[in-house]
Design an enzyme around this catalytic site. Sequence first.
Site, PDB file in Angstrom:
ATOM      1  N   ARG A  33       0.654  -1.218  -0.012  1.00 48.37           N
ATOM      2  CA  ARG A  33      -0.146   0.053   0.099  1.00 48.37           C
ATOM      3  C   ARG A  33       0.833   1.261  -0.091  1.00 48.37           C
ATOM      4  O   ARG A  33       0.613   2.214  -0.497  1.00 48.37           O
ATOM      5  CB  ARG A  33      -0.839  -0.032   1.360  1.00 48.37           C
ATOM      6  CG  ARG A  33      -2.120  -0.661   1.110  1.00 48.37           C
ATOM      7  CD  ARG A  33      -3.019  -0.423   2.341  1.00 48.37           C
ATOM      8  NE  ARG A  33      -4.138  -1.131   2.317  1.00 48.37           N
ATOM      9  CZ  ARG A  33      -4.921  -1.453   3.212  1.00 48.37           C
ATOM     10  NH1 ARG A  33      -4.492  -1.261   4.486  1.00 48.37           N
ATOM     11  NH2 ARG A  33      -5.879  -2.294   3.046  1.00 48.37           N
ATOM     12  N   GLU A  45      -1.617  -8.968  -4.114  1.00 49.87           N
ATOM     13  CA  GLU A  45      -3.156  -9.371  -4.356  1.00 49.87           C
ATOM     14  C   GLU A  45      -2.878 -11.050  -4.543  1.00 49.87           C
ATOM     15  O   GLU A  45      -3.983 -11.633  -4.122  1.00 49.87           O
ATOM     16  CB  GLU A  45      -3.934  -8.789  -5.578  1.00 49.87           C
ATOM     17  CG  GLU A  45      -4.341  -7.456  -5.290  1.00 49.87           C
ATOM     18  CD  GLU A  45      -5.002  -7.240  -3.993  1.00 49.87           C
ATOM     19  OE1 GLU A  45      -5.552  -8.149  -3.544  1.00 49.87           O
ATOM     20  OE2 GLU A  45      -5.095  -6.057  -3.429  1.00 49.87           O
ATOM     21  N   GLN A  50      -6.502 -16.281  -0.166  1.00 48.95           N
ATOM     22  CA  GLN A  50      -6.535 -17.244   0.806  1.00 48.95           C
ATOM     23  C   GLN A  50      -5.532 -17.243   1.815  1.00 48.95           C
ATOM     24  O   GLN A  50      -5.302 -18.136   2.527  1.00 48.95           O
ATOM     25  CB  GLN A  50      -6.165 -18.745  -0.053  1.00 48.95           C
ATOM     26  CG  GLN A  50      -6.963 -18.864  -1.169  1.00 48.95           C
ATOM     27  CD  GLN A  50      -8.244 -19.541  -1.351  1.00 48.95           C
ATOM     28  OE1 GLN A  50      -8.676 -19.805  -0.463  1.00 48.95           O
ATOM     29  NE2 GLN A  50      -8.680 -19.544  -2.434  1.00 48.95           N
ATOM     30  N   LEU A  88       3.244 -20.793   1.921  1.00 52.28           N
ATOM     31  CA  LEU A  88       2.199 -19.948   1.452  1.00 52.28           C
ATOM     32  C   LEU A  88       1.063 -20.954   0.891  1.00 52.28           C
ATOM     33  O   LEU A  88       0.023 -20.349   0.923  1.00 52.28           O
ATOM     34  CB  LEU A  88       2.550 -19.137   0.493  1.00 52.28           C
ATOM     35  CG  LEU A  88       2.995 -17.686   0.836  1.00 52.28           C
ATOM     36  CD1 LEU A  88       3.118 -16.688  -0.266  1.00 52.28           C
ATOM     37  CD2 LEU A  88       1.853 -17.041   1.692  1.00 52.28           C
ATOM     38  N   GLY A  89       1.332 -21.843   0.400  1.00 57.17           N
ATOM     39  CA  GLY A  89       0.248 -22.831  -0.025  1.00 57.17           C
ATOM     40  C   GLY A  89      -0.256 -22.377  -1.411  1.00 57.17           C
ATOM     41  O   GLY A  89       0.120 -21.359  -2.105  1.00 57.17           O
ATOM     42  N   TYR A 128     -11.695 -10.067  -9.399  1.00 56.39           N
ATOM     43  CA  TYR A 128     -11.298  -9.342  -8.198  1.00 56.39           C
ATOM     44  C   TYR A 128      -9.774  -8.708  -8.195  1.00 56.39           C
ATOM     45  O   TYR A 128      -9.727  -7.616  -8.226  1.00 56.39           O
ATOM     46  CB  TYR A 128     -11.245 -10.156  -7.077  1.00 56.39           C
ATOM     47  CG  TYR A 128     -10.396  -9.623  -6.009  1.00 56.39           C
ATOM     48  CD1 TYR A 128     -11.042  -8.434  -5.216  1.00 56.39           C
ATOM     49  CD2 TYR A 128      -9.113  -9.964  -5.501  1.00 56.39           C
ATOM     50  CE1 TYR A 128     -10.168  -7.726  -4.332  1.00 56.39           C
ATOM     51  CE2 TYR A 128      -8.557  -9.433  -4.479  1.00 56.39           C
ATOM     52  CZ  TYR A 128      -9.013  -8.023  -3.893  1.00 56.39           C
ATOM     53  OH  TYR A 128      -8.254  -7.732  -3.235  1.00 56.39           O
ATOM     54  N   ASP A 146     -13.756  -8.530  -2.860  1.00 51.13           N
ATOM     55  CA  ASP A 146     -13.329  -9.848  -2.414  1.00 51.13           C
ATOM     56  C   ASP A 146     -14.259 -10.285  -1.369  1.00 51.13           C
ATOM     57  O   ASP A 146     -15.402  -9.692  -1.126  1.00 51.13           O
ATOM     58  CB  ASP A 146     -11.882  -9.612  -1.739  1.00 51.13           C
ATOM     59  CG  ASP A 146     -11.948  -8.658  -0.446  1.00 51.13           C
ATOM     60  OD1 ASP A 146     -13.167  -7.987  -0.277  1.00 51.13           O
ATOM     61  OD2 ASP A 146     -10.853  -8.720   0.103  1.00 51.13           O
ATOM     62  N   CYS A 208     -20.082  -2.431  15.269  1.00 41.56           N
ATOM     63  CA  CYS A 208     -20.913  -1.507  14.569  1.00 41.56           C
ATOM     64  C   CYS A 208     -20.453  -0.294  15.173  1.00 41.56           C
ATOM     65  O   CYS A 208     -20.714   0.871  14.433  1.00 41.56           O
ATOM     66  CB  CYS A 208     -22.118  -2.071  14.384  1.00 41.56           C
ATOM     67  SG  CYS A 208     -22.434  -3.661  13.715  1.00 41.56           S
ATOM     68  N   CYS A 217     -26.647   1.153   7.218  1.00 40.64           N
ATOM     69  CA  CYS A 217     -26.645  -0.325   7.337  1.00 40.64           C
ATOM     70  C   CYS A 217     -28.057  -0.883   7.706  1.00 40.64           C
ATOM     71  O   CYS A 217     -28.485  -0.657   8.662  1.00 40.64           O
ATOM     72  CB  CYS A 217     -25.603  -0.827   8.266  1.00 40.64           C
ATOM     73  SG  CYS A 217     -25.298  -2.300   8.251  1.00 40.64           S
ATOM     74  N   THR A 306      -8.228 -27.347  -0.064  1.00 38.62           N
ATOM     75  CA  THR A 306      -9.434 -26.984  -0.333  1.00 38.62           C
ATOM     76  C   THR A 306     -10.351 -27.967  -0.389  1.00 38.62           C
ATOM     77  O   THR A 306     -11.601 -28.060   0.299  1.00 38.62           O
ATOM     78  CB  THR A 306      -9.493 -26.088  -1.596  1.00 38.62           C
ATOM     79  OG1 THR A 306      -8.483 -25.194  -1.559  1.00 38.62           O
ATOM     80  CG2 THR A 306     -10.955 -25.432  -1.938  1.00 38.62           C
TER      81      THR A 306
HETATM   82 FE1  SF4 Z   1     -21.986  -3.077  11.306  1.00 38.84          FE
HETATM   83 FE2  SF4 Z   1     -23.136  -2.612   9.233  1.00 38.84          FE
HETATM   84 FE3  SF4 Z   1     -20.922  -1.409   9.701  1.00 38.84          FE
HETATM   85 FE4  SF4 Z   1     -20.849  -3.725   8.931  1.00 38.84          FE
HETATM   86  S1  SF4 Z   1     -21.585  -2.333   7.777  1.00 38.84           S
HETATM   87  S2  SF4 Z   1     -19.913  -2.848  10.819  1.00 38.84           S
HETATM   88  S3  SF4 Z   1     -22.954  -4.686  10.152  1.00 38.84           S
HETATM   89  S4  SF4 Z   1     -22.886  -1.104  10.639  1.00 38.84           S
END
Ligand code: SF4
Length: 361
Positions: A33, A45, A50, A88-89, A128, A146, A208, A217, A306
Amino acid sequence: MNIDIDAAVNALRGTAAPLSDWYAANARSMPWRDDPTPYHVWLSEIMLQQTRVEAVRGYYDRFLEAIPGVKVLAEAEEQALLKLWEGLGYYSRARNLQKAARVVMERHNGALPRKYEVLLSLPGIGEYTAGAIASIAFGEQVPAVDGNVLRVLSRLLASELDIREQAVKRQLRQVVRGIIPAERPGDFNQALMELGAVVCIPNGQPLCGQCPVSGYCWAWELGRTGKLPVKKAKKKRRVERRTVIYLISRGKVLLFQRKARLLHGMYEPLNLMGYFSQQEMIGYMASAMPLQTKMVPLGAAKHIFTHVEWRMTGYAVYGEASEAVSDGIWADWEEIREHYPIPAAYSAYTKQLPKLLCVED
Ligand code: SF4
């Protein structure tokens, strides 16, 4: 059932600004980054597929030191490449990385293509990874969705659809396509991924209270955060029982190069399907080591791939090596450490090897 893409885009359009602000203040520092060249983004990436960030850091630095760019990667010996990837697999990632590097050298003058659609045509680069490289390294306004992002979106939208379904992934990618800003799209994609990695975490309760987009959300609003995302159970893995035998003679251990598709090209000790008694093992060892002097049990070990799980029981057997081993090689610890890539599946035994071979590691 489908996601209403337009409604989802409208509902989430306002998340771009708070997410970007949050990311600017909270992004964890990572070497790729901090210096996001196309090669660095691509390599990281692929390594991160995994695999956890913490596990990748050391491999990434070591790999870059040995293979600093596309040309060196295209020309590297496969065995040296696998050695750098050892532990690393998912070794097909390393092979595909090299195949893609060769295509980049042949068709793109050694520079990674800038466009998402062209990146997608390279070996080992899926939706991705192409999105991540195109948006982070080249600023193209494309999604990079992802597992972390799927979880965040599923919760934001309170979607009860199974995020393992390809159709659901495709629809959620379309949602991101609708909300991704033209300005710094790579940061937006990384912000969603980072949110999933450190705040909207899997298995249990997301944090949250620390979430910059909790106001958008629906899972939070409805008290469904602990129940989402919906993920149907995977098929059960096949279990294989194996007896692993390290034949040791004069400070060297007998290794064979794998021919099977799984872990192809890596080196391993004598590996028999099923659990064997001491008496039964003697027959299998006879051609490589007709005279055995000592047997040391190495205990049980397990490795999960896997689709298959290896349950192993290991032994070290000492004796006089026969000259007649046609397809194996006898290697000392130094050679194993420097040249022969050994799969992580054997790590419980590999770490005992210096002692078994009577060397200090
Ligand atoms: Fe919580 Fe929703 Fe934020 Fe995820 S996106 S941390 S579920 S408030």
